[in-house]
Design a protein around this motif. Structure first.
Motif, PDB file in Angstrom:
ATOM      1  N   UNK A 102       0.840  -1.197   0.000  1.00  0.00           N
ATOM      2  CA  UNK A 102       0.000   0.000   0.000  1.00  0.00           C
ATOM      3  C   UNK A 102       0.873   1.244   0.000  1.00  0.00           C
ATOM      4  N   UNK A 103       0.529   2.176  -0.826  1.00  0.00           N
ATOM      5  CA  UNK A 103       1.228   3.449  -0.912  1.00  0.00           C
ATOM      6  C   UNK A 103       0.790   4.335   0.248  1.00  0.00           C
ATOM      7  N   UNK A 104       1.759   4.906   0.949  1.00  0.00           N
ATOM      8  CA  UNK A 104       1.432   5.830   2.041  1.00  0.00           C
ATOM      9  C   UNK A 104       0.780   7.080   1.459  1.00  0.00           C
ATOM     10  N   UNK A 105      -0.116   7.695   2.193  1.00  0.00           N
ATOM     11  CA  UNK A 105      -0.847   8.870   1.728  1.00  0.00           C
ATOM     12  C   UNK A 105       0.080   9.953   1.195  1.00  0.00           C
ATOM     13  N   UNK A 106      -0.258  10.495   0.026  1.00  0.00           N
ATOM     14  CA  UNK A 106       0.459  11.633  -0.529  1.00  0.00           C
ATOM     15  C   UNK A 106       1.822  11.315  -1.120  1.00  0.00           C
ATOM     16  N   UNK A 107       2.125  10.046  -1.308  1.00  0.00           N
ATOM     17  CA  UNK A 107       3.461   9.689  -1.781  1.00  0.00           C
ATOM     18  C   UNK A 107       3.507   9.207  -3.228  1.00  0.00           C
ATOM     19  N   UNK A 108       2.447   9.400  -3.987  1.00  0.00           N
ATOM     20  CA  UNK A 108       2.419   8.900  -5.367  1.00  0.00           C
ATOM     21  C   UNK A 108       3.569   9.468  -6.198  1.00  0.00           C
TER      22      UNK A 108
END
Length: 80
Positions: A63-69
């Motif tokens: 899962x990608x951590x929030x805001x890290x795209x």
């Protein structure tokens, strides 16, 4: 640094590759000893899993951590 508990366990699969052992865990990923059953060859496989940007859920999904795209996109470009 990623904890060893984030690693996929021996006996698990990544695509058609079977994980035999965890060779190492670091800040940018996990290295496994895997077997390709199609050709019977064992080799090391590095899973890119930067601890500050992603995490692995209990179901094994990354899962990608929030805001890290954007940061993960840049990190992947730099990794390769």
């Amino acid at each position: 640094m990623i904890s060893q508990s984030s690693a996929l366990q021996p006996g698990s699969h990544i695509a058609d590759l079977q994980i035999n052992a965890i060779l190492g865990v670091g800040a940018f990923g996990i290295t496994y000893l895997v077997t390709d059953p199609a050709i019977g060859t064992r080799f090391a496989l590095k899973e890119f899993l930067p601890a500050k940007l992603v995490s692995r859920g209990e179901d094994g999904q990354v899962m990608l951590a929030d805001g890290n795209r954007k940061r993960i996109s840049n990190a992947v470009s730099n990794y390769f």
